[in-house]
Design an enzyme around this catalytic site. Structure first.
Site, PDB file in Angstrom:
ATOM      1  N   ASP A  15     -38.656  -7.588  33.291  1.00 19.60           N
ATOM      2  CA  ASP A  15     -37.538  -8.600  32.515  1.00 19.60           C
ATOM      3  C   ASP A  15     -37.984  -9.650  31.683  1.00 19.60           C
ATOM      4  OD1 ASP A  15     -34.763  -8.565  32.435  1.00 19.60           O
ATOM      5  OD2 ASP A  15     -34.594 -10.326  33.615  1.00 19.60           O
ATOM      6  N   HIS A  16     -37.163  -9.916  30.689  1.00 18.54           N
ATOM      7  CA  HIS A  16     -37.458 -10.973  30.032  1.00 18.54           C
ATOM      8  C   HIS A  16     -39.123 -11.129  29.487  1.00 18.54           C
ATOM      9  CE1 HIS A  16     -33.715 -13.070  29.518  1.00 18.54           C
ATOM     10  NE2 HIS A  16     -33.626 -12.885  30.798  1.00 18.54           N
ATOM     11  N   ASP A  67     -37.825  -9.415  25.315  1.00 15.01           N
ATOM     12  CA  ASP A  67     -37.080 -10.568  24.822  1.00 15.01           C
ATOM     13  C   ASP A  67     -37.705 -11.418  23.555  1.00 15.01           C
ATOM     14  OD1 ASP A  67     -35.011 -12.804  24.869  1.00 15.01           O
ATOM     15  OD2 ASP A  67     -35.626 -13.507  26.677  1.00 15.01           O
ATOM     16  N   GLU A  98     -32.193  -8.355  23.741  1.00 13.85           N
ATOM     17  CA  GLU A  98     -31.056  -9.492  23.753  1.00 13.85           C
ATOM     18  C   GLU A  98     -30.786  -9.664  22.261  1.00 13.85           C
ATOM     19  OE1 GLU A  98     -30.624 -13.882  25.379  1.00 13.85           O
ATOM     20  OE2 GLU A  98     -31.434 -12.651  26.781  1.00 13.85           O
ATOM     21  N   HIS A 112     -28.128 -18.492  32.363  1.00 14.15           N
ATOM     22  CA  HIS A 112     -28.934 -18.561  33.474  1.00 14.15           C
ATOM     23  C   HIS A 112     -29.047 -19.776  34.420  1.00 14.15           C
ATOM     24  CE1 HIS A 112     -30.650 -15.853  29.948  1.00 14.15           C
ATOM     25  NE2 HIS A 112     -30.887 -14.944  31.181  1.00 14.15           N
ATOM     26  N   ASN A 154     -27.302  -8.454  35.776  1.00 11.51           N
ATOM     27  CA  ASN A 154     -28.594  -9.279  36.411  1.00 11.51           C
ATOM     28  C   ASN A 154     -28.358 -10.418  37.043  1.00 11.51           C
ATOM     29  OD1 ASN A 154     -29.863  -7.471  34.368  1.00 11.51           O
ATOM     30  ND2 ASN A 154     -30.810  -8.954  33.470  1.00 11.51           N
TER      31      ASN A 154
END
Length: 299
Positions: free
Chosen positions: A84-85, A106, A136, A193, A243
């Site tokens: 992720d990210h 990302d 994203e 987030h 998420n």
């Protein structure tokens, strides 16, 4: 049970009108708690390791990936492994050979044109290796923005989740997906987030508009700060991958703090990691029920 792919889980959830929850892995206890929570709920889930988690482990992708993979393979419910990210091209390339079936690349901090180019390149590389790519568009709150170039400010710089201009535009999202070829799109619809309180209000009309405009599954980042009913409404409106990260850390740290407050002489970490892992497993099961994989009455 063998690892399944993230694409399989997301596609299956979308076809049933459900969501699929993805949980951040930082320690072995996180991975074990996610598997336990998924088994408790009788639902599939996604174990995701972020670039920040890799940095926490000294920049070494292998050990934490091996641990999460072993836990997932020992589970009685379907689990997948997601990175992720990812902002580093080197880490993206490393993930292609590390057993990940999916990567969230990302480039959202970049101006639109550079995001488009970087993401298109990432998709091409990922697809050449059979890896599903999430991207994203928009500015999900709670992340630091970096400086822009070419006279453009960084997307979302100094702005919160509810500031004008940070949310994902449906027409732009449709064009972005068509040009990049991404398999899923994380969108900015009011979540943020790193929230430790569940008070976020989502733009459900925007979620519906994005669902109508975008032909790939939508992803909600920052779901830890979103109340249960807001998540249910978001899934009903078309959100698929949900998420969750901070909620696990809140449960983990709260359990450790409570244990050590009551027993300050404790030195054996196993004593407080057991309730910490249990607290995270309960959080995982709760989110899985909310996203609709099982009924709220499941054990």
């Amino acid at each position: 049970m063998p690892l399944v792919t993230t694409g399989e889980l997301v596609t299956a959830a979308a076809s049933r009108g459900h969501g699929i929850a993805a949980f951040n892995v930082i320690t072995l206890e996180h991975a074990e708690a996610i598997a336990e929570g998924a088994e408790r709920a009788g639902a599939p889930a996604i174990l995701q390791i972020s670039e920040n988690a890799v940095k926490f482990h000294g920049g070494r992708l292998g050990p934490v990936t091996a641990a999460a993979t072993a836990v997932a393979r020992a589970s009685s419910v379907p689990l997948s492994l997601h990175l992720d990210h990812v902002e580093s091209a080197d880490l993206l390339r490393a993930a292609l050979d590390a057993g990940f079936s999916s990567v969230m690349f990302d480039a959202s901090k970049l101006p639109y044109a550079r995001n488009l180019k970087a993401t298109t390149d990432a998709v091409r590389l990922g697809h050449d290796h059979g890896v599903w790519i999430e991207a994203e568009l928009g500015a999900v709150g709670g992340k630091d923005a970096v400086g822009g170039t070419d006279g453009e400010p960084p997307l979302g710089a100094a702005l919160g989740a509810h500031a004008p201009g940070v949310r994902t535009d449906p027409a732009e999202a449709a064009a972005y997906v068509a040009e990049t070829g991404v398999d899923a799109l994380a969108v900015a619809v009011g979540s943020s987030h790193a929230m430790t309180r569940r008070t976020a209000a989502l733009d459900h009309a925007l979620i519906g508009a994005l669902r109508a405009a975008v032909p790939v599954p939508l992803v909600l980042h920052g779901s830890s700060g979103v109340p249960d009913e807001e998540i249910r409404r978001a899934v009903a409106a078309g959100m698929v991958k949900i998420n969750v990260g901070t909620a696990l850390n809140t449960a983990f740290t709260g359990a450790v703090r409570e244990y050590l407050t009551d027993r300050p002489s404790t030195v054996d970490p196993r004593k407080y990691l057991v309730p910490a892992r249990e607290a995270m497993a309960g959080t995982v099961a709760g989110f899985l029920r909310v996203v609709g994989q099982v009924s709220s009455s499941a054990a």
